[in-house]
Design a protein around this motif. Sequence first.
Motif, PDB file in Angstrom:
ATOM      1  N   UNK A 241     -37.800 -13.748  73.345  1.00  0.00           N
ATOM      2  CA  UNK A 241     -38.005 -13.199  74.685  1.00  0.00           C
ATOM      3  C   UNK A 241     -39.089 -12.133  74.596  1.00  0.00           C
ATOM      4  N   UNK A 242     -40.221 -12.396  75.204  1.00  0.00           N
ATOM      5  CA  UNK A 242     -41.356 -11.500  75.103  1.00  0.00           C
ATOM      6  C   UNK A 242     -41.312 -10.387  76.149  1.00  0.00           C
ATOM      7  N   UNK A 243     -40.685 -10.652  77.296  1.00  0.00           N
ATOM      8  CA  UNK A 243     -40.635  -9.642  78.346  1.00  0.00           C
ATOM      9  C   UNK A 243     -39.659 -10.096  79.424  1.00  0.00           C
ATOM     10  N   UNK A 244     -39.014  -9.129  80.064  1.00  0.00           N
ATOM     11  CA  UNK A 244     -38.184  -9.363  81.243  1.00  0.00           C
ATOM     12  C   UNK A 244     -38.522  -8.271  82.241  1.00  0.00           C
ATOM     13  N   UNK A 245     -38.905  -8.640  83.448  1.00  0.00           N
ATOM     14  CA  UNK A 245     -39.280  -7.642  84.434  1.00  0.00           C
ATOM     15  C   UNK A 245     -38.936  -8.131  85.837  1.00  0.00           C
ATOM     16  N   UNK A 246     -38.942  -7.200  86.771  1.00  0.00           N
ATOM     17  CA  UNK A 246     -38.680  -7.501  88.171  1.00  0.00           C
ATOM     18  C   UNK A 246     -39.994  -7.745  88.893  1.00  0.00           C
ATOM     19  N   UNK A 247     -40.034  -8.818  89.666  1.00  0.00           N
ATOM     20  CA  UNK A 247     -41.209  -9.139  90.479  1.00  0.00           C
ATOM     21  C   UNK A 247     -40.851  -8.845  91.929  1.00  0.00           C
ATOM     22  N   UNK A 248     -41.449  -7.805  92.484  1.00  0.00           N
ATOM     23  CA  UNK A 248     -41.069  -7.342  93.808  1.00  0.00           C
ATOM     24  C   UNK A 248     -41.797  -8.066  94.932  1.00  0.00           C
ATOM     25  N   UNK A 249     -42.792  -8.842  94.610  1.00  0.00           N
ATOM     26  CA  UNK A 249     -43.615  -9.431  95.665  1.00  0.00           C
ATOM     27  C   UNK A 249     -43.186 -10.808  96.132  1.00  0.00           C
ATOM     28  N   UNK A 250     -42.082 -11.340  95.618  1.00  0.00           N
ATOM     29  CA  UNK A 250     -41.652 -12.672  96.023  1.00  0.00           C
ATOM     30  C   UNK A 250     -41.192 -12.653  97.478  1.00  0.00           C
ATOM     31  N   UNK A 251     -41.717 -13.557  98.279  1.00  0.00           N
ATOM     32  CA  UNK A 251     -41.471 -13.545  99.717  1.00  0.00           C
ATOM     33  C   UNK A 251     -40.255 -14.393 100.049  1.00  0.00           C
ATOM     34  N   UNK A 252     -39.056 -13.839  99.818  1.00  0.00           N
ATOM     35  CA  UNK A 252     -37.833 -14.563 100.142  1.00  0.00           C
ATOM     36  C   UNK A 252     -36.929 -13.745 101.051  1.00  0.00           C
ATOM     37  N   UNK A 253     -37.362 -12.553 101.441  1.00  0.00           N
ATOM     38  CA  UNK A 253     -36.599 -11.685 102.346  1.00  0.00           C
ATOM     39  C   UNK A 253     -35.156 -11.534 101.900  1.00  0.00           C
ATOM     40  N   UNK A 254     -34.952 -11.352 100.615  1.00  0.00           N
ATOM     41  CA  UNK A 254     -33.608 -11.235 100.061  1.00  0.00           C
ATOM     42  C   UNK A 254     -33.359  -9.815  99.599  1.00  0.00           C
ATOM     43  N   UNK A 255     -32.072  -9.457  99.496  1.00  0.00           N
ATOM     44  CA  UNK A 255     -31.734  -8.168  98.921  1.00  0.00           C
ATOM     45  C   UNK A 255     -31.951  -8.137  97.430  1.00  0.00           C
ATOM     46  N   UNK A 256     -32.180  -9.290  96.803  1.00  0.00           N
ATOM     47  CA  UNK A 256     -32.416  -9.385  95.363  1.00  0.00           C
ATOM     48  C   UNK A 256     -33.885  -9.667  95.093  1.00  0.00           C
ATOM     49  N   UNK A 257     -34.419  -9.013  94.077  1.00  0.00           N
ATOM     50  CA  UNK A 257     -35.783  -9.286  93.644  1.00  0.00           C
ATOM     51  C   UNK A 257     -35.787 -10.436  92.629  1.00  0.00           C
ATOM     52  N   UNK A 258     -36.956 -11.002  92.450  1.00  0.00           N
ATOM     53  CA  UNK A 258     -37.120 -12.059  91.457  1.00  0.00           C
ATOM     54  C   UNK A 258     -37.191 -11.443  90.063  1.00  0.00           C
ATOM     55  N   UNK A 259     -36.417 -11.977  89.124  1.00  0.00           N
ATOM     56  CA  UNK A 259     -36.406 -11.499  87.738  1.00  0.00           C
ATOM     57  C   UNK A 259     -37.074 -12.543  86.856  1.00  0.00           C
ATOM     58  N   UNK A 260     -38.098 -12.139  86.134  1.00  0.00           N
ATOM     59  CA  UNK A 260     -38.877 -13.066  85.310  1.00  0.00           C
ATOM     60  C   UNK A 260     -38.726 -12.737  83.836  1.00  0.00           C
ATOM     61  N   UNK A 261     -38.502 -13.777  83.038  1.00  0.00           N
ATOM     62  CA  UNK A 261     -38.399 -13.630  81.584  1.00  0.00           C
ATOM     63  C   UNK A 261     -39.413 -14.551  80.921  1.00  0.00           C
TER      64      UNK A 261
END
Length: 288
Positions: A241-261
């Motif tokens: 696993x090289x990195x895990x971060x939150x992507x705040x720009x995903x346009x899904x109008x959700x209370x959850x952000x996109x998490x990328x690994x």
Amino acid sequence: MLSNVVTVREFNIYSDSHATIKALSSTTNKPLINTLSIDDNHGKRLKDNEVRACTSNVRSLNGIDAASRLVDVLGHTNKRSFGVGFVVGERLCRKVLAFTPVGERLAAIRIKANFFNISFICAHASTEEKDDEVKDTFYEQLERTYERCPRHDIKAVLGDFNARVGKEGVFGPKVGKLSLHNENSPNGLRLIDFVGARNMVISSTKFMHKKIHQPTWLSPDQETRNQIDHVVIDGRHASSVLDVCTIRGSNIDSGHYLIAANIRTRLNAAKTKEQKTQGKLDVGKLQS
């Protein structure tokens, strides 16, 4: 509605916004709501042995037109319910070895990779307010699903665990010290127990990012932020696993952000001692 979805796309190609998508869900005729995706890194060409897995819970919709946009993509339903699933890009469909729906909160998919095949488990755990019996049932199902994965696969569990994991430092290398929270919630302790019993690592607490990129959930009041979505991988491949971060720009109008690994599949380089071959003996010298 489904509460957890995994989106899977080709690893080593440029992004294609018009790609055909095939949905695999653990419930039928319902939109996929909590998502895990494997992306192509925003058009950047990854190495052939690198993948990007993303997870997002899109059940808690905030925008006025969010539900209508989701229905346009995934279909119409009048019934609201939980469910998990995977969204697989057209070019990657041929690499899917198996899809196993477990229940409304768990599903697994197995993908053919370069060195080790990858088993992803998409999970959506109960909230803190649920009874202990409900939580015990979920983790029992998760344990059985994990044990069914082939032994030599890279095994990763991604999704909404509704668990705050602290940086208390008493759980060893299984939990990182870069979590957003200082103390564990009850659900966080359950997740740590699951991880510790199987020699796994909570990778989402291992990487340093700005605090703005650590929360995975924003409350409706737009004030409270928690890190409750996590990426967990077996300890043998934790270094992949090289990195895990939150992507705040995903346009899904959700209370959850996109998490990328970002995950690299690779073989461990085993060092072997060089063996010297013994030369042929001269029997004639022994006789003399």
